[in-house]
Design a protein around this motif. Structure first.
Motif, PDB file in Angstrom:
ATOM      1  N   ASP A 210       0.838  -1.211   0.000  1.00  0.00           N
ATOM      2  CA  ASP A 210       0.000   0.000   0.000  1.00  0.00           C
ATOM      3  C   ASP A 210       0.868   1.255   0.000  1.00  0.00           C
ATOM      4  O   ASP A 210       0.546   2.253  -0.657  1.00  0.00           O
ATOM      5  CB  ASP A 210      -0.915   0.016   1.233  1.00  0.00           C
ATOM      6  N   VAL A 211       1.955   1.191   0.766  1.00  0.00           N
ATOM      7  CA  VAL A 211       2.873   2.338   0.825  1.00  0.00           C
ATOM      8  C   VAL A 211       3.416   2.634  -0.573  1.00  0.00           C
ATOM      9  O   VAL A 211       3.454   3.790  -1.014  1.00  0.00           O
ATOM     10  CB  VAL A 211       4.036   2.039   1.807  1.00  0.00           C
ATOM     11  N   ALA A 212       3.794   1.593  -1.284  1.00  0.00           N
ATOM     12  CA  ALA A 212       4.335   1.801  -2.641  1.00  0.00           C
ATOM     13  C   ALA A 212       3.257   2.363  -3.561  1.00  0.00           C
ATOM     14  O   ALA A 212       3.498   3.338  -4.284  1.00  0.00           O
ATOM     15  CB  ALA A 212       4.870   0.486  -3.191  1.00  0.00           C
ATOM     16  N   TYR A 213       2.062   1.775  -3.535  1.00  0.00           N
ATOM     17  CA  TYR A 213       1.002   2.232  -4.442  1.00  0.00           C
ATOM     18  C   TYR A 213       0.516   3.644  -4.088  1.00  0.00           C
ATOM     19  O   TYR A 213      -0.059   4.322  -4.934  1.00  0.00           O
ATOM     20  CB  TYR A 213      -0.170   1.244  -4.447  1.00  0.00           C
ATOM     21  N   ALA A 214       0.744   4.060  -2.847  1.00  0.00           N
ATOM     22  CA  ALA A 214       0.318   5.406  -2.460  1.00  0.00           C
ATOM     23  C   ALA A 214       1.331   6.460  -2.882  1.00  0.00           C
ATOM     24  O   ALA A 214       1.013   7.650  -2.894  1.00  0.00           O
ATOM     25  CB  ALA A 214       0.121   5.464  -0.949  1.00  0.00           C
ATOM     26  N   SER A 215       2.525   6.042  -3.234  1.00  0.00           N
ATOM     27  CA  SER A 215       3.553   7.037  -3.583  1.00  0.00           C
ATOM     28  C   SER A 215       3.279   7.630  -4.964  1.00  0.00           C
ATOM     29  O   SER A 215       3.131   6.895  -5.944  1.00  0.00           O
ATOM     30  CB  SER A 215       4.937   6.388  -3.567  1.00  0.00           C
ATOM     31  N   PRO A 216       3.241   8.965  -5.048  1.00  0.00           N
ATOM     32  CA  PRO A 216       2.999   9.576  -6.371  1.00  0.00           C
ATOM     33  C   PRO A 216       4.144   9.337  -7.341  1.00  0.00           C
ATOM     34  O   PRO A 216       3.978   9.508  -8.541  1.00  0.00           O
ATOM     35  CB  PRO A 216       2.859  11.063  -6.041  1.00  0.00           C
ATOM     36  N   TYR A 217       5.316   8.948  -6.816  1.00  0.00           N
ATOM     37  CA  TYR A 217       6.477   8.712  -7.693  1.00  0.00           C
ATOM     38  C   TYR A 217       6.388   7.370  -8.416  1.00  0.00           C
ATOM     39  O   TYR A 217       7.133   7.124  -9.354  1.00  0.00           O
ATOM     40  CB  TYR A 217       7.775   8.703  -6.871  1.00  0.00           C
ATOM     41  N   LEU A 218       5.491   6.488  -7.966  1.00  0.00           N
ATOM     42  CA  LEU A 218       5.478   5.108  -8.473  1.00  0.00           C
ATOM     43  C   LEU A 218       5.068   5.027  -9.940  1.00  0.00           C
ATOM     44  O   LEU A 218       4.103   5.662 -10.373  1.00  0.00           O
ATOM     45  CB  LEU A 218       4.495   4.267  -7.643  1.00  0.00           C
ATOM     46  N   ARG A 219       5.796   4.215 -10.685  1.00  0.00           N
ATOM     47  CA  ARG A 219       5.391   3.909 -12.065  1.00  0.00           C
ATOM     48  C   ARG A 219       4.418   2.737 -11.963  1.00  0.00           C
ATOM     49  O   ARG A 219       4.812   1.602 -11.663  1.00  0.00           O
ATOM     50  CB  ARG A 219       6.612   3.547 -12.909  1.00  0.00           C
ATOM     51  N   ARG A 259       7.098   6.987   4.558  1.00  0.00           N
ATOM     52  CA  ARG A 259       5.704   6.523   4.717  1.00  0.00           C
ATOM     53  C   ARG A 259       5.667   5.127   5.316  1.00  0.00           C
ATOM     54  O   ARG A 259       4.784   4.799   6.114  1.00  0.00           O
ATOM     55  CB  ARG A 259       5.000   6.526   3.369  1.00  0.00           C
TER      56      ARG A 259
END
Lengths: 280, 393
Positions: A210-219, A259
Motif C-alpha cells: 500500500d505504501v508503494a502504491y500510495a507514492s505519487p512517484y510510483l510507475r 511513509r
C-alpha cells in the motif's frame, strides 16, 4: 667498396626525397585554412555539447535518452571530419604516404599513448556496444552515478552527492559495468525495512505494498514486490518498485521509507535499531 | 427513432472505441508540442490570441448542456434485468468528463434507488468503518447505488482499507449494488487490487463519435437558430454551413477534430465546441458577410487551426504533475486533502494549484479542485508522455 658507398648514398638520398614527398612544401601549406577548420570544429563541438543536452532536458524521458547519446557520436564525427580536411593540406596523399602515416601513428599510439589509445578505442567500441549511455545510472568499481557524457577517453558520471567522476573508457573493458536502467527511463529502487521478528508478517507485506502504491512517484505499469528474509537480528523487508522518472530515484526511495516507517510505527511494530552480531 | 434515443449507447468498457483525431492534426499537435517544449521556459500562459466575441448566452443557445435523462435511459436499457430484481453487482466505468456520474445519478433518482454518498477524507484514512456499516445497512434494505467509487479511497497508505471493506461486503453477496467508477480510478485500482473479480466486467457509455455529434449539433442549431442561420469561419468569413444548404461536410470536418481531440468525452467535446463558437472576426465590419450585404443570422466559428486550447507547458514541476494525476484519479480533491496525500504543506499544494490554474489547466468549485474539461486532452497526453498511468478511455 666504391659501389657500396654509392648505393648507401643513393638510399639516403631516396629516403630524404620520400620524406620531403610526404609533407607539402612548408611554405605552400595553407595555414589559414587549417586554423579556420580547427576553429569551426571547436565551435561545432562546443555547440553540440551545449545545445543537445539543453534540448534533451526539455523532452520527455524516452526522447531525452535517445537524444543524449548522439552527443559523443557527433563529436567523433566532427573531429574525424576536421582531420580529414586538415591532413590533405599538410600531407601529400598517395598510397605510400598513407601507409607511412598509418605506421607512424600506430607506433606513436602504441608506445607513447598506450592506455590513452586503448581508452579511445574502448570509447569508440562503447558507442557500438552501448554498455552505458548518457542518462544511465551505472556502477563501475566504487563509482556510482548518472552518466553525463561519453568522452573519447573517459566517461563522466555525477554521483548522488553531486561529485563528477571521470572513468577511463578502458575500465569498461577491464571491469564489470553495472547498468541499472540500460537506456530505459526508469529503474528498480529498493527501500529497506529492518523489523523486530515478532510481528504480523502478512499485514506488514500488505501495508508495504500500500505504501508503494500510495507514492505519487510510483510507475504504476511496472511490478511492485515485497521480499522478506529472516536474519539473526530480525526480519529484513525489501520493498521493490520503479519510479516514473529514474532521476527521482532518491526522492522515491525516501518517500517509501518515510511513509513505510510511519505506517509500521503507528501499528506498534518495532524497528531494529542496529544489527547485532550473531553468536557463532 | 429520434436523434436523441440513438445518441447514448452502453457497451463493455473493453469494446469502447475512442474516436481518433485526423492524421494531419496528430502531426500538427506533435510539432506544436515540441515547439512549446523548446520555447521560452517562463511562458505558462496559453500562447497566441483569440478574439472572443460571442457572448456566453449565444454560445449556450447553440450548444446547450447535455440532457442526461437520455444517458440515464440508455443505462436503464442495458441494466434492465438488474433493475427489475436481478441480483449481484453491476459496474459502470466512465471517463472523467463522460457524463457517467450525471447519468447514473439521474437513473438513481428516476428509479428511486438508494444512493450511498462518499465518505469524508478523514473517515477514509481511519478505515471508514462507520460508512461501511451504513452501506451494509442500506444493502440489506434494497438495491444501492455507490456513485463515484473514486471517492471511496484515497491514494494514501491508510486510504485503501475502506474500499477493501466495501469489496468484502459486495463479495459476500450482502445485497444488490450498482457501482459507478471513474476510468482513471479504475485503471489505478486494477493495478492495486484487481477489483473486477468482485465488481465484474465494467460497462461504459460509449464515447461520442463524429456522426453522433453531427446529429446533435445540427439538431441544436435547428432548435436555436433562425431559418436563415449560417455558420461562417471567423477568419475569412467563408460559409461552412447554412440551414438552406444540405451540405454539412465543412461542419463535419470541424466536428471530426472536436470529437477526436475530446476523445468522445461528452463534457470535453461540448467545451471544445463552445470554444469553437466563441470567436468572431477580428474586424467584423470588414467580414465578407457584411461586405456583401448578407443579412442572414450569422454564427461565427473559430477555425480549428486558430483555436487556442490550453496546453501543458514544459515548465511544470514534478509536483504539479503529481497534482494533476491525483485530481484525475480521485475525480477532484480539496487542497487540504491533496497536501495530506503528498505529505507536504498546504502552502506547497496551494502554490502548485495556483500555477496550474494560471495555465488554465485546473479550476475550483466549492473548494474542490478539478482538471478543466477544456484542458483535459492536453493534460491526459502530457501525463502519458511523462510515464503516468492513464485510463483506457
Amino acid at each position: 667498396m666504391q659501389n657500396t658507398q654509392q648505393s648507401a648514398q643513393q638510399s639516403a638520398q631516396q629516403a630524404a626525397e620520400r620524406a620531403s614527398d610526404l609533407l607539402q612544401d612548408l611554405g605552400a601549406i595553407d595555414y589559414l585554412s587549417i586554423v579556420a577548420i580547427l576553429l569551426v570544429a571547436l565551435v561545432a563541438v562546443q555547440l553540440v555539447q551545449w545545445i543537445l543536452p539543453k534540448v534533451a532536458e526539455r523532452l520527455p524521458g524516452r526522447l531525452r535518452l535517445l537524444l543524449l547519446p548522439a552527443v559523443p557520436v557527433l563529436r567523433v564525427v566532427i573531429v574525424v571530419a576536421a582531420l580529414a580536411n586538415i591532413v590533405p593540406l599538410v600531407v601529400n596523399l598517395n598510397q605510400e604516404n598513407l601507409l607511412a602515416i598509418a605506421g607512424a601513428t600506430g607506433l606513436a599510439i602504441g608506445f607513447a599513448f598506450k592506455d590513452y589509445g586503448s581508452s579511445i578505442v574502448a570509447g569508440i567500441v562503447n558507442l557500438y556496444e552501448r554498455a552505458c549511455r548518457p542518462g544511465d545510472w551505472i556502477k563501475v568499481g566504487d563509482a556510482y552515478g548518472e552518466v553525463k557524457s561519453l568522452g573519447l577517453r573517459a566517461i563522466k558520471i555525477v554521483t548522488p552527492d553531486d561529485t563528477t567522476v571521470s572513468i577511463p573508457n578502458l575500465k569498461i573493458w577491464t571491469e564489470n559495468v553495472f547498468n541499472e536502467n540500460d537506456g530505459q527511463p526508469t529503474h528498480l529502487c529498493v527501500a529497506d525495512f529492518h523489523l523486530h521478528p515478532e510481528h504480523d508478517a502478512a499485514w506488514v507485506r500488505r501495508k508495504l505494498l500500500d505504501v508503494a502504491y500510495a507514492s505519487p512517484y510510483l510507475r504504476l505499469d511496472r511490478p511492485v514486490a515485497v521480499i522478506a528474509a529472516e536474519k539473526p537480528w530480525g526480519t529484513h523487508y525489501r520493498l521493490k518498485a520503479y519510479p516514473i522518472d529514474g532521476r527521482a530515484q532518491f526522492q522515491f526511495t525516501t518517500d517509501l521509507t518515510i511513509r513505510g516507517k510511519q505506517s509500521l510505527l503507528a501499528r506498534g511494530i518495532q524497528l531494529v535499531t542496529a544489527p547485532v552480531a550473531a553468536a557463532p | 427513432m429520434s436523434e436523441e434515443s440513438q445518441f447514448w449507447r452502453v457497451c463493455p468498457l473493453g469494446d469502447c472505441q475512442v474516436p481518433s483525431e485526423p492524421t494531419t492534426e496528430a502531426v500538427r499537435k506533435g510539432v506544436r508540442s515540441l515547439w512549446r517544449r523548446l520555447r521560452d521556459r517562463r511562458a505558462l500562459e496559453p500562447e497566441g490570441k483569440i478574439v472572443r466575441g460571442a457572448d456566453r448566452e449565444t454560445v449556450r443557445r447553440f450548444a446547450p448542456d447535455w440532457d442526461w435523462s437520455k444517458g440515464a435511459a440508455a443505462l436503464e436499457d442495458s441494466l434492465g434485468e438488474w433493475l427489475d430484481g436481478g441480483s449481484g453487482v453491476r459496474l459502470i466505468v466512465g471517463g472523467p468528463f463522460s457524463g457517467t456520474v450525471a447519468a447514473v445519478q439521474t437513473l438513481a433518482r428516476e428509479r428511486s434507488l438508494e444512493t450511498a454518498g462518499a465518505p469524508l477524507p478523514d473517515e477514509l484514512l481511519e478505515g471508514g468503518k462507520k460508512w461501511l456499516a451504513g452501506v451494509e445497512q442500506q444493502l440489506s434494505e434494497g438495491p444501492l447505488v455507490v456513485s463515484r467509487l473514486e471517492r471511496c479511497f484515497l491514494r494514501h497508505p491508510d486510504g485503501f482499507d475502506c474500499l477493501r471493506g466495501l469489496l468484502d461486503l459486495l463479495a459476500a453477496g450482502r445485497g444488490r449494488c450498482l457501482v459507478q467508477c471513474q476510468s482513471w480510478a479504475w485503471a489505478f485500482l486494477q493495478r492495486l487490487m484487481a477489483p473486477e473479480s468482485v465488481l465484474g466486467t465494467p460497462l461504459a457509455l460509449a464515447p461520442l463519435d463524429r456522426e453522433s455529434l453531427s446529429r446533435w449539433v445540427l439538431a441544436r442549431l435547428a432548435e436555436a437558430g433562425s431559418e436563415r442561420l449560417v455558420l461562417r469561419r471567423a477568419d475569412d468569413g467563408e460559409a461552412i454551413w447554412s440551414r438552406s444548404d444540405a451540405d454539412a461536410s465543412g461542419l463535419s470536418e470541424m466536428l471530426h477534430h472536436v470529437t477526436g481531440r475530446g476523445r468522445g468525452q461528452a463534457e470535453v467535446v461540448l467545451a471544445i465546441w463552445r470554444e469553437c463558437l466563441g470567436g468572431r472576426p477580428e474586424d467584423e465590419e470588414k467580414a465578407p458577410a457584411a461586405a456583401t450585404g448578407d443579412d442572414r443570422e450569422t454564427a461565427w466559428l473559430t477555425p480549428w487551426s486558430r483555436l487556442d486550447l490550453p496546453a501543458v507547458p514544459s515548465t511544470l514541476e514534478r509536483s504539479d504533475l503529481f497534482t494533476l494525476h491525483a485530481l484525475l484519479v480521485h475525480g477532484g480533491l480539496r487542497a487540504g486533502t491533496l497536501a495530506r496525500l503528498f505529505s507536504v504543506s498546504a502552502m506547497e499544494t496551494n502554490r502548485s494549484l495556483a500555477r496550474l490554474k494560471s495555465g488554465g489547466l485546473v479550476g475550483e468549485a466549492d473548494g474542490c479542485w478539478q482538471v478543466l474539461p477544456l484542458a483535459y486532452p492536453a493534460v491526459r497526453d502530457h501525463l502519458g508522455r511523462e510515464g503516468f498511468l492513464r485510463d483506457s478511455l
